[in-house]
Write an enzyme that holds these catalytic residues in place. Structure first.
Site, PDB file in Angstrom:
ATOM      1  N   VAL A   1       0.831  -1.210   0.000  1.00  0.00           N
ATOM      2  CA  VAL A   1       0.000   0.000   0.000  1.00  0.00           C
ATOM      3  C   VAL A   1       0.866   1.260   0.000  1.00  0.00           C
ATOM      4  O   VAL A   1       0.568   2.228  -0.697  1.00  0.00           O
ATOM      5  CB  VAL A   1      -0.983  -0.013   1.187  1.00  0.00           C
ATOM      6  CG1 VAL A   1      -1.713   1.317   1.321  1.00  0.00           C
ATOM      7  CG2 VAL A   1      -1.982  -1.157   1.034  1.00  0.00           C
ATOM      8  N   GLU A   2       1.946   1.238   0.762  1.00  0.00           N
ATOM      9  CA  GLU A   2       2.800   2.427   0.869  1.00  0.00           C
ATOM     10  C   GLU A   2       3.517   2.761  -0.436  1.00  0.00           C
ATOM     11  O   GLU A   2       3.583   3.922  -0.824  1.00  0.00           O
ATOM     12  CB  GLU A   2       3.845   2.244   1.977  1.00  0.00           C
ATOM     13  CG  GLU A   2       3.291   2.337   3.379  1.00  0.00           C
ATOM     14  CD  GLU A   2       2.932   3.759   3.790  1.00  0.00           C
ATOM     15  OE1 GLU A   2       3.315   4.728   3.109  1.00  0.00           O
ATOM     16  OE2 GLU A   2       2.256   3.896   4.816  1.00  0.00           O
ATOM     17  N   SER A   3       4.095   1.759  -1.099  1.00  0.00           N
ATOM     18  CA  SER A   3       4.967   2.040  -2.240  1.00  0.00           C
ATOM     19  C   SER A   3       4.704   1.158  -3.454  1.00  0.00           C
ATOM     20  O   SER A   3       5.425   1.279  -4.445  1.00  0.00           O
ATOM     21  CB  SER A   3       6.421   1.837  -1.817  1.00  0.00           C
ATOM     22  OG  SER A   3       6.667   0.444  -1.609  1.00  0.00           O
TER      23      SER A   3
END
Length: 179
Positions: free
Chosen positions: A80-82
Protein backbone atom coordinates in the site's frame (compact mmCIF):
# COMPACT_ATOMS: atom_id res chain seq x y z
CA UNK A 1 -18.75 -35.09 5.25
CA UNK A 2 -19.95 -35.16 8.88
CA UNK A 3 -16.96 -37.27 9.85
CA UNK A 4 -14.63 -34.67 8.32
CA UNK A 5 -16.34 -31.85 10.25
CA UNK A 6 -16.13 -33.79 13.52
CA UNK A 7 -12.45 -34.51 12.84
CA UNK A 8 -11.73 -30.84 12.13
CA UNK A 9 -13.52 -29.81 15.33
CA UNK A 10 -11.46 -32.29 17.35
CA UNK A 11 -8.24 -31.04 15.78
CA UNK A 12 -9.19 -27.42 16.41
CA UNK A 13 -10.14 -28.19 20.01
CA UNK A 14 -6.90 -30.08 20.64
CA UNK A 15 -4.87 -27.32 19.01
CA UNK A 16 -6.53 -24.74 21.22
CA UNK A 17 -5.61 -26.72 24.31
CA UNK A 18 -1.99 -27.07 23.22
CA UNK A 19 -1.78 -23.37 22.34
CA UNK A 20 -3.36 -22.48 25.67
CA UNK A 21 -0.81 -24.56 27.55
CA UNK A 22 2.09 -23.18 25.53
CA UNK A 23 0.76 -19.66 25.93
CA UNK A 24 0.91 -20.02 29.71
CA UNK A 25 4.48 -21.29 29.69
CA UNK A 26 7.05 -18.91 31.16
CA UNK A 27 9.21 -17.03 28.68
CA UNK A 28 11.97 -14.48 28.83
CA UNK A 29 10.56 -12.57 25.88
CA UNK A 30 7.69 -10.15 26.60
CA UNK A 31 4.49 -10.92 24.75
CA UNK A 32 3.81 -8.62 21.81
CA UNK A 33 0.52 -6.76 21.61
CA UNK A 34 -2.25 -8.97 20.23
CA UNK A 35 -2.99 -8.53 16.55
CA UNK A 36 -6.45 -8.90 15.13
CA UNK A 37 -5.54 -11.17 12.25
CA UNK A 38 -7.59 -11.07 9.07
CA UNK A 39 -9.77 -14.07 8.32
CA UNK A 40 -7.67 -17.22 8.02
CA UNK A 41 -7.25 -19.11 4.79
CA UNK A 42 -9.02 -22.43 4.30
CA UNK A 43 -7.03 -25.40 5.60
CA UNK A 44 -6.52 -26.75 2.06
CA UNK A 45 -4.98 -23.47 0.83
CA UNK A 46 -1.26 -24.04 0.14
CA UNK A 47 1.21 -21.39 1.36
CA UNK A 48 2.18 -18.95 -1.36
CA UNK A 49 5.30 -16.85 -1.68
CA UNK A 50 4.85 -13.25 -0.56
CA UNK A 51 4.91 -10.88 -3.54
CA UNK A 52 8.18 -9.15 -2.66
CA UNK A 53 11.30 -8.81 -4.76
CA UNK A 54 13.24 -12.06 -4.35
CA UNK A 55 16.34 -10.08 -3.42
CA UNK A 56 14.47 -8.68 -0.39
CA UNK A 57 12.53 -11.75 0.73
CA UNK A 58 15.05 -12.53 3.48
CA UNK A 59 14.92 -8.93 4.75
CA UNK A 60 11.11 -9.05 5.01
CA UNK A 61 11.29 -12.37 6.85
CA UNK A 62 13.98 -11.05 9.22
CA UNK A 63 11.89 -7.93 9.93
CA UNK A 64 8.89 -10.13 10.73
CA UNK A 65 10.98 -12.22 13.15
CA UNK A 66 12.59 -9.15 14.72
CA UNK A 67 9.26 -7.46 15.41
CA UNK A 68 6.95 -10.45 15.97
CA UNK A 69 4.69 -9.09 13.25
CA UNK A 70 3.10 -11.30 10.62
CA UNK A 71 5.09 -11.27 7.39
CA UNK A 72 1.86 -10.74 5.46
CA UNK A 73 1.12 -7.59 7.47
CA UNK A 74 4.52 -6.05 6.69
CA UNK A 75 4.21 -6.93 3.00
CA UNK A 76 0.68 -5.46 2.94
CA UNK A 77 1.96 -2.17 4.36
CA UNK A 78 4.76 -2.10 1.77
CA UNK A 79 2.29 -2.88 -1.01
CA UNK A 80 0.00 0.00 0.00
CA UNK A 81 2.80 2.43 0.87
CA UNK A 82 4.97 2.04 -2.24
CA UNK A 83 3.54 -0.77 -4.38
CA UNK A 84 6.82 -2.50 -3.46
CA UNK A 85 8.90 0.14 -5.23
CA UNK A 86 12.30 0.54 -3.55
CA UNK A 87 12.70 3.96 -5.22
CA UNK A 88 9.36 5.36 -4.02
CA UNK A 89 9.40 8.86 -2.49
CA UNK A 90 6.55 10.77 -0.88
CA UNK A 91 5.91 14.49 -0.81
CA UNK A 92 6.39 14.29 2.98
CA UNK A 93 9.95 12.99 2.53
CA UNK A 94 9.32 9.30 3.22
CA UNK A 95 11.40 6.82 1.25
CA UNK A 96 11.45 3.27 -0.01
CA UNK A 97 9.32 0.19 0.32
CA UNK A 98 7.74 1.08 3.66
CA UNK A 99 7.87 4.85 3.10
CA UNK A 100 10.02 5.54 6.15
CA UNK A 101 11.11 9.05 7.05
CA UNK A 102 14.89 9.30 7.39
CA UNK A 103 14.42 10.65 10.95
CA UNK A 104 12.32 7.61 11.89
CA UNK A 105 14.92 5.21 10.49
CA UNK A 106 17.64 7.10 12.36
CA UNK A 107 15.76 6.52 15.65
CA UNK A 108 16.34 2.81 15.04
CA UNK A 109 19.90 3.44 13.86
CA UNK A 110 18.93 2.39 10.35
CA UNK A 111 19.12 4.01 6.92
CA UNK A 112 15.80 4.67 5.15
CA UNK A 113 17.62 4.72 1.78
CA UNK A 114 18.87 1.12 2.03
CA UNK A 115 16.02 -1.27 1.07
CA UNK A 116 16.67 -3.94 3.73
CA UNK A 117 17.07 -1.35 6.47
CA UNK A 118 13.98 0.49 5.22
CA UNK A 119 11.93 -2.69 5.67
CA UNK A 120 13.30 -3.24 9.18
CA UNK A 121 12.79 0.40 10.18
CA UNK A 122 9.21 0.34 8.88
CA UNK A 123 8.45 -2.92 10.69
CA UNK A 124 9.97 -1.63 13.94
CA UNK A 125 7.98 1.58 13.67
CA UNK A 126 4.79 -0.40 13.02
CA UNK A 127 5.55 -2.58 16.08
CA UNK A 128 6.15 0.60 18.12
CA UNK A 129 2.73 1.95 17.04
CA UNK A 130 1.04 -1.37 17.85
CA UNK A 131 2.63 -1.44 21.31
CA UNK A 132 1.61 2.17 21.88
CA UNK A 133 -2.02 1.96 20.72
CA UNK A 134 -2.79 -1.73 21.52
CA UNK A 135 -4.98 -1.79 18.41
CA UNK A 136 -4.07 -2.93 14.92
CA UNK A 137 -6.42 -0.39 13.34
CA UNK A 138 -5.01 2.52 15.37
CA UNK A 139 -1.42 1.34 14.81
CA UNK A 140 -1.98 1.33 11.04
CA UNK A 141 -3.65 4.74 11.29
CA UNK A 142 -0.68 6.09 13.25
CA UNK A 143 1.74 4.59 10.72
CA UNK A 144 -0.07 6.59 8.04
CA UNK A 145 -1.13 9.82 9.76
CA UNK A 146 1.26 9.94 12.69
CA UNK A 147 0.68 9.02 16.32
CA UNK A 148 -0.13 12.59 17.40
CA UNK A 149 -3.06 12.82 14.97
CA UNK A 150 -4.43 9.49 16.19
CA UNK A 151 -4.02 10.45 19.86
CA UNK A 152 -5.69 13.84 19.31
CA UNK A 153 -8.69 12.26 17.60
CA UNK A 154 -8.73 9.08 19.69
CA UNK A 155 -9.47 7.28 16.45
CA UNK A 156 -8.49 7.19 12.79
CA UNK A 157 -8.14 10.92 12.11
CA UNK A 158 -9.46 11.40 8.56
CA UNK A 159 -11.01 9.76 5.52
CA UNK A 160 -7.65 9.31 3.79
CA UNK A 161 -6.35 7.33 6.77
CA UNK A 162 -9.59 5.32 7.00
CA UNK A 163 -9.04 4.31 3.36
CA UNK A 164 -5.38 3.52 4.07
CA UNK A 165 -6.26 1.20 6.97
CA UNK A 166 -8.90 -0.52 4.83
CA UNK A 167 -6.45 -0.97 1.94
CA UNK A 168 -3.74 -2.44 4.17
CA UNK A 169 -6.26 -4.77 5.81
CA UNK A 170 -7.54 -5.92 2.40
CA UNK A 171 -3.99 -6.60 1.20
CA UNK A 172 -3.17 -8.36 4.47
CA UNK A 173 -6.18 -10.67 4.09
CA UNK A 174 -5.05 -11.56 0.56
CA UNK A 175 -1.55 -12.37 1.81
CA UNK A 176 -2.30 -14.29 5.03
CA UNK A 177 -0.02 -17.29 5.17
CA UNK A 178 2.42 -16.11 2.52
CA UNK A 179 6.02 -17.09 3.05
Amino acid sequence: MRLRIVFLLLVASGSGTVVGLADGAPTDKPKPAVLALPAALPMDHPPQPCPVPSTLRDEFRAAARDTDLPLAMIVAVAKVESNLDIEARSSAGAHGLLQVLPSTAAEFELDAYRPGENVLAGARYLRQMLDRFKSTQLALAAYNAGPTAVERKGATPNDETVAYVANVTTQWRRLVGCT
